[in-house]
Design a protein around this motif. Structure first.
Motif, mmCIF file in Angstrom:
data_model
loop_
_atom_site.group_PDB
_atom_site.id
_atom_site.type_symbol
_atom_site.label_atom_id
_atom_site.label_comp_id
_atom_site.label_asym_id
_atom_site.label_seq_id
_atom_site.Cartn_x
_atom_site.Cartn_y
_atom_site.Cartn_z
ATOM 1 N N ASP A 22 -17.266 26.848 28.827
ATOM 2 C CA ASP A 22 -18.297 27.622 28.135
ATOM 3 C C ASP A 22 -17.852 29.078 28.145
ATOM 4 O OD1 ASP A 22 -20.478 29.043 27.251
ATOM 5 O OD2 ASP A 22 -21.925 28.052 28.565
ATOM 6 N N VAL A 23 -17.304 29.546 27.020
ATOM 7 C CA VAL A 23 -16.712 30.882 26.990
ATOM 8 C C VAL A 23 -17.758 31.989 26.946
ATOM 9 C CG1 VAL A 23 -14.502 30.157 26.033
ATOM 10 C CG2 VAL A 23 -16.394 30.718 24.486
ATOM 11 N N SER A 24 -19.047 31.626 26.871
ATOM 12 C CA SER A 24 -20.078 32.659 27.000
ATOM 13 C C SER A 24 -20.291 33.022 28.466
ATOM 14 C CB SER A 24 -21.396 32.185 26.393
ATOM 15 O OG SER A 24 -21.969 31.137 27.162
ATOM 16 N N ALA A 25 -19.817 32.154 29.374
ATOM 17 C CA ALA A 25 -20.047 32.375 30.803
ATOM 18 C C ALA A 25 -18.770 32.397 31.630
ATOM 19 C CB ALA A 25 -20.964 31.279 31.345
ATOM 20 N N GLU A 26 -17.655 31.950 31.058
ATOM 21 C CA GLU A 26 -16.426 31.825 31.836
ATOM 22 C C GLU A 26 -15.241 32.282 30.994
ATOM 23 O OE1 GLU A 26 -14.388 28.479 34.771
ATOM 24 O OE2 GLU A 26 -15.511 27.802 33.012
ATOM 25 N N PRO B 203 -11.712 32.137 29.383
ATOM 26 C CA PRO B 203 -10.927 30.946 29.049
ATOM 27 C C PRO B 203 -9.778 30.679 30.020
ATOM 28 C CG PRO B 203 -11.387 32.212 27.078
ATOM 29 C CD PRO B 203 -11.851 33.044 28.232
ATOM 30 N N ARG B 204 -9.083 31.717 30.411
ATOM 31 C CA ARG B 204 -7.954 31.532 31.316
ATOM 32 C C ARG B 204 -8.422 31.013 32.677
ATOM 33 N NH1 ARG B 204 -2.702 33.528 30.551
ATOM 34 N NH2 ARG B 204 -1.469 33.608 32.476
ATOM 35 N N ALA B 205 -9.554 31.561 33.157
ATOM 36 C CA ALA B 205 -10.104 31.099 34.431
ATOM 37 C C ALA B 205 -10.584 29.651 34.322
ATOM 38 C CB ALA B 205 -11.255 32.006 34.865
ATOM 39 N N GLY B 206 -11.181 29.298 33.184
ATOM 40 C CA GLY B 206 -11.633 27.935 32.991
ATOM 41 C C GLY B 206 -10.476 26.952 32.978
ATOM 42 N N ILE B 207 -9.401 27.324 32.324
ATOM 43 C CA ILE B 207 -8.219 26.459 32.298
ATOM 44 C C ILE B 207 -7.668 26.274 33.705
ATOM 45 C CG2 ILE B 207 -5.815 26.332 31.506
ATOM 46 C CD1 ILE B 207 -6.807 27.723 28.903
ATOM 47 N N GLU B 208 -7.614 27.352 34.470
ATOM 48 C CA GLU B 208 -7.092 27.249 35.844
ATOM 49 C C GLU B 208 -8.008 26.381 36.707
ATOM 50 O OE1 GLU B 208 -4.877 29.963 39.165
ATOM 51 O OE2 GLU B 208 -6.049 30.963 37.608
ATOM 52 N N ILE C 244 -9.626 23.829 35.740
ATOM 53 C CA ILE C 244 -9.429 22.434 35.341
ATOM 54 C C ILE C 244 -8.027 21.944 35.696
ATOM 55 C CG2 ILE C 244 -9.276 20.890 33.336
ATOM 56 C CD1 ILE C 244 -11.460 22.810 32.062
ATOM 57 N N LEU C 245 -7.013 22.759 35.430
ATOM 58 C CA LEU C 245 -5.624 22.312 35.561
ATOM 59 C C LEU C 245 -4.938 22.758 36.841
ATOM 60 C CD1 LEU C 245 -4.221 22.958 31.951
ATOM 61 C CD2 LEU C 245 -5.085 20.812 32.897
ATOM 62 N N GLY C 246 -5.485 23.791 37.472
ATOM 63 C CA GLY C 246 -4.767 24.384 38.599
ATOM 64 C C GLY C 246 -3.713 25.371 38.163
ATOM 65 N N GLU C 247 -3.622 25.627 36.885
ATOM 66 C CA GLU C 247 -2.757 26.655 36.310
ATOM 67 C C GLU C 247 -3.453 27.210 35.081
ATOM 68 O OE1 GLU C 247 0.901 24.688 35.534
ATOM 69 O OE2 GLU C 247 0.064 23.323 34.040
ATOM 70 N N SER C 248 -3.090 28.413 34.686
ATOM 71 C CA SER C 248 -3.914 29.135 33.715
ATOM 72 C C SER C 248 -3.406 29.072 32.278
ATOM 73 C CB SER C 248 -4.039 30.607 34.137
ATOM 74 O OG SER C 248 -2.763 31.204 34.239
ATOM 75 N N GLU C 249 -2.376 28.274 32.016
ATOM 76 C CA GLU C 249 -1.866 28.148 30.656
ATOM 77 C C GLU C 249 -1.735 26.669 30.278
ATOM 78 O OE1 GLU C 249 0.760 32.187 29.940
ATOM 79 O OE2 GLU C 249 1.805 30.412 30.732
ATOM 80 N N ARG D 226 -16.470 34.900 17.782
ATOM 81 C CA ARG D 226 -17.171 35.876 18.605
ATOM 82 C C ARG D 226 -16.386 36.124 19.883
ATOM 83 N NH1 ARG D 226 -22.015 37.171 16.659
ATOM 84 N NH2 ARG D 226 -22.833 35.835 15.002
ATOM 85 N N GLY D 227 -16.743 37.203 20.581
ATOM 86 C CA GLY D 227 -16.073 37.523 21.829
ATOM 87 C C GLY D 227 -16.452 36.543 22.927
ATOM 88 N N HIS D 228 -15.893 36.752 24.101
ATOM 89 C CA HIS D 228 -16.153 35.884 25.241
ATOM 90 C C HIS D 228 -16.960 36.633 26.295
ATOM 91 C CE1 HIS D 228 -12.146 34.015 23.815
ATOM 92 N NE2 HIS D 228 -13.156 33.389 23.259
ATOM 93 N N GLY D 229 -17.614 35.886 27.174
ATOM 94 C CA GLY D 229 -18.360 36.510 28.265
ATOM 95 C C GLY D 229 -19.469 37.402 27.759
#
Length: 406
Positions: free
Chosen positions: A245-249, A251-256, A258-263, A276-279
Motif C-alpha cells: 500500500d504505497v499510501s502508507a509504505e 515501495p522500496r521498504a515494502g519490497i524489502e 516481502i523479499l528481504g532485499e529492496s530491488e 500520484r505520489g507515495h506516502g
C-alpha cells in the motif's frame, strides 16, 4: 435495419447511452473522425453484433476530461462479437463467427504490421502511427461500447474462436483478449519476466491485475502489486500476489519486507500519466512518480515494461510541462542502472492467439483475477462512475443480454 445504441463521451465526468447510426462499410463523418478518413471505403470489414465490450482505464482518462476527446465520441476499444455482415472483400470469416477484436486497428499491409508491430500501423490513422476504436486522435473509428460495430481489415484483425459454444461459456475470460490481458502480458514480457523472477507491478487496476496474472503464467517466483486502494490490493492478494500500500509504505521498504532485499528483477508500470505520489504525497498528482519508482526498485540490468498510458497532451495536468507530456523523469538513474524501457500500445496480435489457448485449456482464470463484472449497456454510466471511484472490478458491457451463460 437493427437499432444501434452506444456509449458516448458527454463532457468531463459524463457518459450517455445514445442512439447511433448502424454501421456501414464506409467511415462517415462524426465526432473525432479525421477529415482524411471521412468516406473511407471498408469493403474489407465486418459488422459485429457486440457480445461483450469492456470499460477500460484508458476510456476513463477521456471521460475525466484529461484528453482532447470531443463530446459525442462513441467509446469502447475492447470488443468481442458475432459477425452479422461481411464486406465484399472478406474471405476467411463467415456470418455467425464469434471473434475477438484487438483494440489496435491494423491494415496488415504496412511495414510495421508485417513486422507484427500492429500497435503502430502506418495506414489507419492520418494523425500518427497507431489507431484504436473509439479513442481520441486515433483516426475516428467508431467505438464498440455499442450494440453493433464495424471492424475494418477483418480477415487480418479478428481472432475467430474455434468453438462458439465453448467460447460463450468462457466469454468473461475471452473478452479480456481484446486489450487488458495481452497488454498486461506485454508489460511482463518486455520487463523480462520469466521463471523465478521477482516482479513489482505498480497499479492494481484491471491492467495491473492482468499483468500480475500474466507474471504468474510466465513463471514468476514472487509478484508484488502496489496500489493505494485497499479493495484493489485485496483483489490482488486473492490470487496469490504480495501487496504494498504505497499510501502508507515506501515501495522500496515494502519490497524489502516481502523479499528481504529492496530491488526486483522486473518492473511493470500499469498506472500511467495520472499517477500520484507515495506516502504523505499520495493525495497529490505526480505523473512521473511511478516511472521514477520503477528505476529505483528495479535491479541494475533489469527492464521496465510500461503498459500504462502516457499522452502527448493532457489539458488537466497540474503544470505546463505535463500538459505537453513532459515529465521530470530521473533518466540519469535509469541510465546508470542500464535499464531498458518499453513503451507504447501493446501489439495485441502478437499474443492473443496463445493467450486464447491458455484460457480455453484452463491455464489461467483472467476473469477471476480482474473480477470481471457484466452489466447492461444502459448501465454504462454507473459502471464508469464506480470504476472511477476505484472499484476493484472490470466492468463488461452486455449489449444484448448474452452473457447469462458466461
Amino acid at each position: 435495419m437493427a437499432e444501434n445504441r452506444g456509449v458516448a463521451y458527454a463532457g468531463p465526468g459524463r457518459v450517455e447511452v445514445v442512439d447511433i447510426d448502424y454501421p456501414e462499410f464506409v467511415l462517415k463523418d462524426g465526432p473525432g473522425v479525421h477529415p482524411a478518413n471521412v468516406g473511407r471505403q471498408v469493403h474489407h470489414g465486418v459488422i459485429l453484433k457486440v457480445v461483450a465490450s469492456n470499460i477500460c482505464g484508458s476510456d476513463q482518462h477521456m471521460v475525466r476530461g484529461r484528453t482532447t476527446a470531443p463530446e459525442g465520441l462513441v467509446l469502447g476499444h475492447e470488443i468481442t462479437g458475432e459477425v452479422v455482415e461481411k464486406g465484399r472483400d472478406v474471405e476467411f470469416l463467415d456470418i455467425g463467427d464469434l471473434v475477438s477484436v484487438p483494440f489496435n486497428i491494423a491494415c496488415g499491409r504496412c511495414a510495421n504490421c508485417k513486422a507484427r508491430r500492429t500497435g503502430i500501423c502506418l495506414n489507419v490513422n492520418p494523425d500518427r502511427p497507431g489507431s484504436a476504436y473509439g479513442y481520441v486522435d486515433m483516426g475516428g473509428w467508431v467505438g464498440g461500447q455499442a450494440r453493433y460495430v464495424l471492424v475494418p481489415y477483418a480477415d487480418f484483425n479478428a481472432l475467430r474462436f474455434p468453438d462458439k459454444q465453448q467460447a460463450m461459456e468462457k466469454m468473461l475470460d475471452l473478452t479480456m483478449l481484446s486489450d487488458i490481458f495481452p497488454t498486461g502480458f506485454h508489460g511482463c514480457v518486455t520487463a523480462g519476466v520469466g521463471v523465478g523472477s521477482t516482479v513489482y507491478i505498480a497499479g492494481a487496476g484491471p491492467v495491473g491485475l492482468a499483468a500480475a496474472a500474466s507474471a504468474q503464467l510466465l513463471g514468476a517466483a514472487v509478484v508484488i502489486v502496489a496500489d493505494m486502494i485497499g479493495e484493489r490490493l485485496q483483489q490482488a492478494r486473492a490470487f496469490g500476489c504480495e501487496t504494498v500500500d504505497v499510501s502508507a509504505e515506501d515501495p522500496r521498504a515494502g519490497i524489502e519486507r516481502i523479499l528481504g532485499e529492496s530491488e526486483v528483477d522486473a518492473g511493470v508500470d500499469a498506472v500511467g500519466f495520472e499517477a500520484r505520489g507515495h506516502g504523505e504525497a499520495a493525495a497529490e498528482e505526480a505523473p512521473a512518480a511511478v516511472l521514477n519508482t520503477m528505476m529505483d526498485v528495479t535491479a541494475a540490468g533489469g527492464s521496465v515494461g510500461i503498459p500504462g498510458l502516457y499522452v502527448t497532451g493532457d489539458p488537466g495536468a497540474a503544470d505546463e510541462a505535463a500538459r505537453e507530456g513532459s515529465l521530470s523523469v530521473r533518466i540519469g538513474l535509469g541510465w546508470a542502472k542500464s535499464h531498458a524501457f518499453f513503451t507504447g500500445q501493446c501489439p495485441v496480435m502478437l499474443y492473443h492467439r496463445q493467450l486464447m489457448k491458455a484460457i480455453l485449456h484452463d491455464r489461467v482464470q483472467i476473469a477471476d483475477a480482474v473480477n470481471a463484472t457484466p452489466i447492461g449497456l444502459e448501465e454504462a454510466a454507473r459502471g464508469y462512475r464506480e470504476f472511477d471511484r476505484g472499484a476493484a472490478r472490470k466492468y463488461v458491457l452486455d449489449p444484448h443480454g448474452l452473457l447469462g451463460t458466461a
